[in-house]
Scaffold this active site. Structure first.
Site, PDB file in Angstrom:
ATOM      1  N   HIS A   1     -28.924  40.379  -9.759  1.00 52.69           N
ATOM      2  CA  HIS A   1     -27.570  40.491 -10.626  1.00 52.69           C
ATOM      3  C   HIS A   1     -27.092  41.765 -10.365  1.00 52.69           C
ATOM      4  CE1 HIS A   1     -31.133  42.522 -12.849  1.00 52.69           C
ATOM      5  NE2 HIS A   1     -30.222  43.686 -13.142  1.00 52.69           N
TER       6      HIS A   1
ATOM      7  N   GLU B   1     -25.016  41.804 -15.777  1.00 54.02           N
ATOM      8  CA  GLU B   1     -25.727  42.930 -16.650  1.00 54.02           C
ATOM      9  C   GLU B   1     -24.561  43.988 -17.058  1.00 54.02           C
ATOM     10  OE1 GLU B   1     -29.413  44.967 -15.473  1.00 54.02           O
ATOM     11  OE2 GLU B   1     -29.960  45.349 -17.500  1.00 54.02           O
TER      12      GLU B   1
HETATM   13 CO    CO Z   1     -30.708  45.293 -14.104  1.00 53.52          CO
END
Ligand code: CO
Length: 141
Positions: free
Chosen positions: A79, A130
């Site tokens: 991510h 995120e």
């Molecule tokens: Co992270």
């Protein structure tokens, strides 16, 4: 809305070997390993001048990255984490635009002790995103 790239997270099968590569071959500043049992991962942060790399490997039986490593046995980018000044306002704007916040939509405490949310990778070109709430530095007087 988004600010700095806070970190790029890479899932790795062998954390010590990955950390050694960043330290010894790439010459980066590498922090020691930290277990995050509530997230099911052990992480090592690699400190770069403009961002960080979060090397992570599964911890415990129900790690959320176990499936990722099964599909990507040699590891891979898991991510991207962007900073936002106000997580709830960012989440509201995004859900109004049709993006999906993972889980129950409520922020949890991330690897740096700050509130985070994750956005569905199918809504962002196959990339898990995120968002981390980081208050902007106070402006110098
Ligand atoms: Co992270």
């Amino acid at each position: 809305m988004i600010g700095r790239l806070n970190h790029v997270a890479i899932a790795v099968p062998d954390l010590a070997a990955a950390a050694a590569k960043y330290r010894d071959q790439l010459g980066a500043e590498v922090h020691s390993a930290h277990d995050l049992p509530e997230h099911g991962v052990t992480v090592v942060f690699v400190m770069l001048e403009n961002t960080k790399i979060e090397l992570m490997t599964p911890l415990g039986d129900n790690s959320p990255i176990a499936g990722f490593l099964e599909k990507n046995p040699s590891g891979g980018i898991h991510h991207l984490c962007f900073e936002v000044p106000d997580l709830m306002s960012a989440a509201r704007t995004l859900t109004e635009a049709g993006a999906r916040v993972l889980g129950d939509g409520k922020p949890r405490t991330g690897a740096h002790g700050l509130p985070v949310l994750f956005l569905h990778p199918k809504d962002f070109d196959g990339t898990l995103i995120e968002l981390e709430e980081v208050k902007p530095d106070p402006q110098p007087a």
